[in-house]
Design a protein around this motif. Structure first.
Motif, PDB file in Angstrom:
ATOM      1  N   VAL A  23      -4.299 -12.052   1.638  1.00 31.63           N
ATOM      2  CA  VAL A  23      -4.364 -10.627   1.296  1.00 31.63           C
ATOM      3  C   VAL A  23      -5.728 -10.062   1.659  1.00 31.63           C
ATOM      4  N   SER A  24      -6.795 -10.771   1.303  1.00 30.83           N
ATOM      5  CA  SER A  24      -8.149 -10.301   1.601  1.00 30.83           C
ATOM      6  C   SER A  24      -8.380 -10.219   3.112  1.00 30.83           C
ATOM      7  N   ARG A  25      -7.865 -11.188   3.860  1.00 30.83           N
ATOM      8  CA  ARG A  25      -8.036 -11.187   5.313  1.00 30.83           C
ATOM      9  C   ARG A  25      -7.327  -9.992   5.950  1.00 30.83           C
ATOM     10  N   ILE A  26      -6.115  -9.694   5.487  1.00 29.86           N
ATOM     11  CA  ILE A  26      -5.359  -8.576   6.068  1.00 29.86           C
ATOM     12  C   ILE A  26      -6.007  -7.244   5.709  1.00 29.86           C
ATOM     13  N   LEU A  27      -6.472  -7.097   4.474  1.00 32.37           N
ATOM     14  CA  LEU A  27      -7.159  -5.865   4.092  1.00 32.37           C
ATOM     15  C   LEU A  27      -8.421  -5.677   4.926  1.00 32.37           C
ATOM     16  N   SER A  28      -9.136  -6.780   5.169  1.00 32.69           N
ATOM     17  CA  SER A  28     -10.336  -6.702   6.010  1.00 32.69           C
ATOM     18  C   SER A  28      -9.980  -6.295   7.439  1.00 32.69           C
ATOM     19  N   ALA A  29      -8.833  -6.803   7.929  1.00 35.71           N
ATOM     20  CA  ALA A  29      -8.394  -6.431   9.273  1.00 35.71           C
ATOM     21  C   ALA A  29      -8.022  -4.955   9.334  1.00 35.71           C
ATOM     22  N   PHE A  30      -7.322  -4.469   8.305  1.00 33.82           N
ATOM     23  CA  PHE A  30      -6.987  -3.043   8.241  1.00 33.82           C
ATOM     24  C   PHE A  30      -8.258  -2.190   8.237  1.00 33.82           C
ATOM     25  N   LYS A  31      -9.267  -2.663   7.509  1.00 26.62           N
ATOM     26  CA  LYS A  31     -10.531  -1.924   7.461  1.00 26.62           C
ATOM     27  C   LYS A  31     -11.202  -1.916   8.837  1.00 26.62           C
TER      28      LYS A  31
ATOM     29  N   LYS B 266      -9.842   0.501  11.097  1.00 28.59           N
ATOM     30  CA  LYS B 266     -10.042   1.863  10.580  1.00 28.59           C
ATOM     31  C   LYS B 266      -8.747   2.479  10.046  1.00 28.59           C
ATOM     32  N   LEU B 267      -7.876   1.616   9.548  1.00 29.61           N
ATOM     33  CA  LEU B 267      -6.666   2.092   8.883  1.00 29.61           C
ATOM     34  C   LEU B 267      -6.940   2.419   7.417  1.00 29.61           C
ATOM     35  N   ILE B 268      -7.912   1.719   6.831  1.00 27.62           N
ATOM     36  CA  ILE B 268      -8.274   1.939   5.434  1.00 27.62           C
ATOM     37  C   ILE B 268      -9.794   1.879   5.301  1.00 27.62           C
ATOM     38  N   SER B 269     -10.273   2.395   4.167  1.00 27.53           N
ATOM     39  CA  SER B 269     -11.656   2.148   3.753  1.00 27.53           C
ATOM     40  C   SER B 269     -11.593   1.569   2.350  1.00 27.53           C
ATOM     41  N   ILE B 270     -12.523   0.690   2.042  1.00 25.26           N
ATOM     42  CA  ILE B 270     -12.539   0.014   0.745  1.00 25.26           C
ATOM     43  C   ILE B 270     -13.841   0.369   0.048  1.00 25.26           C
ATOM     44  N   ARG B 271     -13.735   1.208  -0.981  1.00 24.00           N
ATOM     45  CA  ARG B 271     -14.933   1.614  -1.708  1.00 24.00           C
ATOM     46  C   ARG B 271     -15.306   0.584  -2.764  1.00 24.00           C
ATOM     47  N   SER B 272     -14.293  -0.011  -3.398  1.00 24.37           N
ATOM     48  CA  SER B 272     -14.498  -1.063  -4.389  1.00 24.37           C
ATOM     49  C   SER B 272     -13.222  -1.877  -4.445  1.00 24.37           C
ATOM     50  N   ILE B 273     -13.226  -2.926  -5.230  1.00 18.37           N
ATOM     51  CA  ILE B 273     -12.064  -3.800  -5.311  1.00 18.37           C
ATOM     52  C   ILE B 273     -10.848  -3.080  -5.893  1.00 18.37           C
ATOM     53  N   THR B 274     -11.090  -1.965  -6.603  1.00 17.44           N
ATOM     54  CA  THR B 274      -9.980  -1.235  -7.219  1.00 17.44           C
ATOM     55  C   THR B 274      -9.706   0.107  -6.552  1.00 17.44           C
ATOM     56  N   HIS B 275     -10.410   0.404  -5.468  1.00 17.39           N
ATOM     57  CA  HIS B 275     -10.233   1.720  -4.843  1.00 17.39           C
ATOM     58  C   HIS B 275     -10.173   1.585  -3.327  1.00 17.39           C
ATOM     59  N   ILE B 276      -9.028   1.995  -2.763  1.00 21.21           N
ATOM     60  CA  ILE B 276      -8.800   1.944  -1.322  1.00 21.21           C
ATOM     61  C   ILE B 276      -8.326   3.310  -0.851  1.00 21.21           C
ATOM     62  N   THR B 277      -8.812   3.747   0.303  1.00 21.41           N
ATOM     63  CA  THR B 277      -8.342   4.987   0.926  1.00 21.41           C
ATOM     64  C   THR B 277      -7.551   4.638   2.174  1.00 21.41           C
TER      65      THR B 277
ATOM     66  N   PRO C 278      -5.462  11.409   4.697  1.00 17.47           N
ATOM     67  CA  PRO C 278      -5.857  10.208   3.947  1.00 17.47           C
ATOM     68  C   PRO C 278      -5.366  10.243   2.503  1.00 17.47           C
ATOM     69  N   ILE C 279      -5.107   9.076   1.966  1.00 17.90           N
ATOM     70  CA  ILE C 279      -4.581   8.953   0.606  1.00 17.90           C
ATOM     71  C   ILE C 279      -5.495   8.044  -0.199  1.00 17.90           C
ATOM     72  N   GLU C 280      -5.945   8.540  -1.332  1.00 21.55           N
ATOM     73  CA  GLU C 280      -6.794   7.759  -2.229  1.00 21.55           C
ATOM     74  C   GLU C 280      -5.913   6.948  -3.171  1.00 21.55           C
ATOM     75  N   LEU C 281      -6.150   5.645  -3.244  1.00 21.78           N
ATOM     76  CA  LEU C 281      -5.375   4.766  -4.117  1.00 21.78           C
ATOM     77  C   LEU C 281      -6.283   4.079  -5.124  1.00 21.78           C
TER      78      LEU C 281
ATOM     79  N   LEU D  47       0.830  -1.209   0.000  1.00 20.52           N
ATOM     80  CA  LEU D  47       0.000   0.000   0.000  1.00 20.52           C
ATOM     81  C   LEU D  47       0.865   1.260   0.000  1.00 20.52           C
ATOM     82  N   MET D  48       1.951   1.255   0.755  1.00 22.17           N
ATOM     83  CA  MET D  48       2.827   2.430   0.804  1.00 22.17           C
ATOM     84  C   MET D  48       3.599   2.592  -0.514  1.00 22.17           C
ATOM     85  N   GLU D  49       3.951   1.495  -1.154  1.00 29.26           N
ATOM     86  CA  GLU D  49       4.614   1.569  -2.460  1.00 29.26           C
ATOM     87  C   GLU D  49       3.729   2.274  -3.471  1.00 29.26           C
ATOM     88  N   ARG D  50       2.431   2.021  -3.393  1.00 31.37           N
ATOM     89  CA  ARG D  50       1.508   2.625  -4.346  1.00 31.37           C
ATOM     90  C   ARG D  50       1.376   4.137  -4.131  1.00 31.37           C
ATOM     91  N   CYS D  51       1.828   4.630  -2.986  1.00 31.32           N
ATOM     92  CA  CYS D  51       1.773   6.069  -2.692  1.00 31.32           C
ATOM     93  C   CYS D  51       3.010   6.807  -3.201  1.00 31.32           C
TER      94      CYS D  51
END
Length: 223
Positions: A186-194, A197-208, A163-166, A148-152
């Protein structure tokens, strides 16, 4: 943004026509390859728009994702005689292609350009070393945070705490392959981050990234 990130920033505006004469623009459709692993490395490329998936071929014919490139990234600069990876457009990409012979003429004319290219070649090697650390030393949670940080890294950020929109055009299977994890992990860790409240997931291709500083801390193994 493209000019700031590219080799063009080593050349005065009045000389950009000379640079253009030594390069050609390419548009690559989604899913199409433009670098073949093992092919003679006659050119290198600069990504000017969109994103690119990098991969190597395994002995059994499978592909291993080794990285993702986007605007301003150089591809094939560190190659000697042949390409050590393949490259494929993700959702479409535009590139500038520079023949090595033409670049030799440019560096002779513009000494500052040679310095810029050396910097980028060193950066390409540093990214390879960082990937070895990613796969060999980091936990699954740290790997996802690192991704996630690489994508920033290409984004202009005035306040690292905001906040950073990715936009993530790559499928979860590619992310998992790149990180050396299963898609379920990967899905489990992203769900844990969500949930944290470290991230929000608007869609499969968009994470804040709601708390980028903490995600960076996780990526660095400090949490």
């Amino acid at each position: 943004m493209g000019r700031r990130l590219s080799i063009c920033n080593s050349i005065d505006d009045c000389d950009l026509a000379i640079l253009a004469n030594e390069s050609s623009r390419m548009t690559v459709a989604d899913g199409r390859s433009f670098i073949e692993e093992g092919a003679p490395a006659h050119d290198f490329f600069v990504v000017t728009g969109g994103r690119v998936k990098l991969f190597t071929l395994l002995p059994d014919g499978r592909r291993q994702i080794t990285g993702f490139a986007e605007g301003g990234d150089f591809l094939g600069l560190a190659a000697s005689t042949s390409y050590a990876f393949g490259a494929e457009a993700l959702g479409g990409a535009t590139l500038c292609r520079f023949p090595h012979a033409g670049m030799q003429r440019l560096t002779e004319r513009f000494p500052s350009l040679e310095h810029r290219l050396r910097e980028e070649a060193s950066r390409e090697l540093a990214l390879m070393q960082a990937r070895m650390t990613l796969l060999g030393r980091k936990t699954a949670r740290e790997r996802v945070a690192t991704f996630l940080m690489e994508r920033c890294s290409h984004l202009e950020r005035t306040d690292p705490s905001q906040p950073i929109e990715l936009d993530l055009p790559m499928p979860r299977t590619d992310i998992a392959d790149y990180l050396g994890l299963t898609i379920e992990t990967v899905s489990r860790i992203l769900s844990a981050f969500k949930k944290e409240k470290l991230i929000s997931i608007r869609s499969i291709t968009h994470i804040t990234l709601l708390m980028p500083e903490r995600i960076s801390t996780i990526a660095e193994g400090m949490e």
